[in-house]
Design an enzyme around this catalytic site. Sequence first.
Site, short mmCIF file in Angstrom:
data_model
loop_
_atom_site.label_atom_id
_atom_site.label_comp_id
_atom_site.label_asym_id
_atom_site.label_seq_id
_atom_site.Cartn_x
_atom_site.Cartn_y
_atom_site.Cartn_z
N SER A 113 8.80 -0.10 9.99
CA SER A 113 8.22 1.14 10.50
C SER A 113 8.84 1.55 11.83
CB SER A 113 6.71 0.98 10.67
OG SER A 113 6.11 0.58 9.47
N1 SAH Z 1 4.84 -4.09 8.53
C1 SAH Z 1 6.23 -3.74 8.30
C2 SAH Z 1 6.37 -2.53 7.43
C3 SAH Z 1 6.59 -2.90 6.02
S1 SAH Z 1 6.76 -1.54 4.91
C4 SAH Z 1 6.94 -3.59 9.64
O1 SAH Z 1 6.78 -4.43 10.47
O2 SAH Z 1 7.66 -2.66 9.85
C5 SAH Z 1 5.31 -1.73 3.95
C6 SAH Z 1 5.25 -2.95 3.09
O3 SAH Z 1 4.04 -2.88 2.34
C7 SAH Z 1 6.36 -3.11 2.06
O4 SAH Z 1 7.07 -4.27 2.30
C8 SAH Z 1 5.63 -3.12 0.72
O5 SAH Z 1 6.18 -4.02 -0.21
C9 SAH Z 1 4.25 -3.59 1.15
N2 SAH Z 1 3.17 -3.32 0.21
C10 SAH Z 1 2.93 -2.23 -0.54
N3 SAH Z 1 1.82 -2.40 -1.29
C11 SAH Z 1 1.34 -3.64 -0.99
C12 SAH Z 1 0.23 -4.42 -1.44
N4 SAH Z 1 -0.64 -3.96 -2.36
N5 SAH Z 1 0.06 -5.64 -0.92
C13 SAH Z 1 0.91 -6.14 0.01
N6 SAH Z 1 1.99 -5.47 0.46
C14 SAH Z 1 2.20 -4.23 -0.04
#
Ligand code: SAH
Length: 271
Positions: A113
Amino acid sequence: MARPPKKLVSSPGEPQPQGAGGAAFNPGLTAAATQRRSGGPSPVAAGRSTGLGLDSEGVRRSMVERLRAAGPFDARVLEAMAAVPRHLFVDAALVTQAYEDTSLPIGHGQTISKPSVVARMIGVLMDGVSARSGGHLGRVLEVGTGCGYQAALLCRLSRHVVSIERIRGLHEKARELVSPLRMNDLRLVYGDGMLGHPPNAPYDSIIAAACGADVPATWLDQLAIGGRLISPVLDAANKQRLVVIDRLESAGFQRTEYEAVQFVPLKSGAV
Ligand code: SAH
């Protein structure tokens, strides 16, 4: 109580920051990590030196100063951002962009993000009832570990973090990336975050990094009284918007809508 939302007019991914300053609180740091931060060699930086000067705290400080100028953001969140080496969480080919205010691909079609959105969301969490009285986020549930960057920040502002990722490859990569940071109060879980994580519930703070049609009932069940949840949610026009839900001391929940954002979709099941 949640603050009233600002005008709901910002463009996707462009938060309208609000937040408060305050004293630094870093319970997530182990003694070893504290020592490294105060000048000792970092095994992470040593293992993946970029040769581009990104290993220095100065580069992170300038990102934080740019955020501060664009703020207001919560000062404690900015301090955490000054300490966590974001460049170690992105692909080597993208490392020169690691301290720009942009989201970046992390593989498997997912993204790390944008720093201003991360600062905004954690800052809003810090303003919840429990977090304000305790001075930190307490027990945290993060849905969507991705590469683990936000989880590392959350660790510095809380007592304990459980972070769930549904893509095994990302979960394993995050494990490798955070392990040299020695955050013993961080638990990375592989699974479907839509189910929350009952073994460590209730949580004082819940933060989702992926956008669903609504906030799953399981998250509300696992939110402690006085706790706060923040998540992107699709609105009636199918646009993403940040939603904050506070579990009230009296009874029930209070839901407040914030600005428009842009996140990857929340999907069910683990892959
Ligand atoms: N927190 C991260 C952002 C990751 S993007 C950062 O530090 O920047 C969002 C993530 O959510 C993705 O990796 C995606 O695979 C995950 N995601 C989507 N649906 C999900 C679910 N039901 N359970 C766990 N993770 C999920």
